[in-house]
Design a protein around this motif. Structure first.
Motif, PDB file in Angstrom:
ATOM      1  N   HIS A 112      49.544  95.154 -10.339  1.00 38.61           N
ATOM      2  CA  HIS A 112      50.700  95.327  -9.454  1.00 38.61           C
ATOM      3  C   HIS A 112      51.995  95.272 -10.271  1.00 38.61           C
ATOM      4  O   HIS A 112      52.902  96.087 -10.092  1.00 38.61           O
ATOM      5  N   GLY A 113      52.071  94.305 -11.174  1.00 37.83           N
ATOM      6  CA  GLY A 113      53.246  94.172 -12.034  1.00 37.83           C
ATOM      7  C   GLY A 113      53.395  95.333 -13.004  1.00 37.83           C
ATOM      8  O   GLY A 113      54.511  95.765 -13.301  1.00 37.83           O
ATOM      9  N   SER A 114      52.277  95.843 -13.501  1.00 31.71           N
ATOM     10  CA  SER A 114      52.322  96.989 -14.418  1.00 31.71           C
ATOM     11  C   SER A 114      52.912  98.212 -13.731  1.00 31.71           C
ATOM     12  O   SER A 114      53.686  98.961 -14.327  1.00 31.71           O
ATOM     13  N   ARG A 115      52.539  98.411 -12.471  1.00 30.87           N
ATOM     14  CA  ARG A 115      53.105  99.540 -11.733  1.00 30.87           C
ATOM     15  C   ARG A 115      54.621  99.360 -11.537  1.00 30.87           C
ATOM     16  O   ARG A 115      55.371 100.318 -11.661  1.00 30.87           O
ATOM     17  N   LEU A 116      55.016  98.131 -11.249  1.00 30.94           N
ATOM     18  CA  LEU A 116      56.451  97.861 -11.089  1.00 30.94           C
ATOM     19  C   LEU A 116      57.188  98.085 -12.403  1.00 30.94           C
ATOM     20  O   LEU A 116      58.237  98.730 -12.433  1.00 30.94           O
TER      21      LEU A 116
END
Length: 75
Positions: free
Chosen positions: A64-68
């Motif tokens: 999720h953080g990587s996408r952000l």
């Protein structure tokens, strides 16, 4: 979601895909260890990063953080 400067810096440091301690986050971002810990903890609360149980805590970015991080400038 608006990120604070310290959150964006921590997320950017973790976007490299490495496990980093709070001290390593502090050294890579140039922010104080207490600020790095607070930023990582708040990011973990929102699911952007996760931390290990133990001393020292190792932080990693989540999917999720990587996408952000891929959609927001962080440096």
């Amino acid at each position: 979601m608006a990120l604070s400067r310290s959150q964006a810096m921590v997320l950017g440091a973790l976007a490299q895909g490495q496990l980093l301690t709070t001290q390593e986050l502090s050294m890579r971002t140039g922010i104080a260890p207490t600020t790095a810990r607070a930023a990582a903890t708040s990011l973990a609360h929102d699911g952007w990063v996760s931390g290990t149980d133990g001393v020292p805590t190792y932080w990693r970015i989540t999917d999720h953080g990587s996408r952000l991080a891929a959609t927001r400038p962080h440096r």
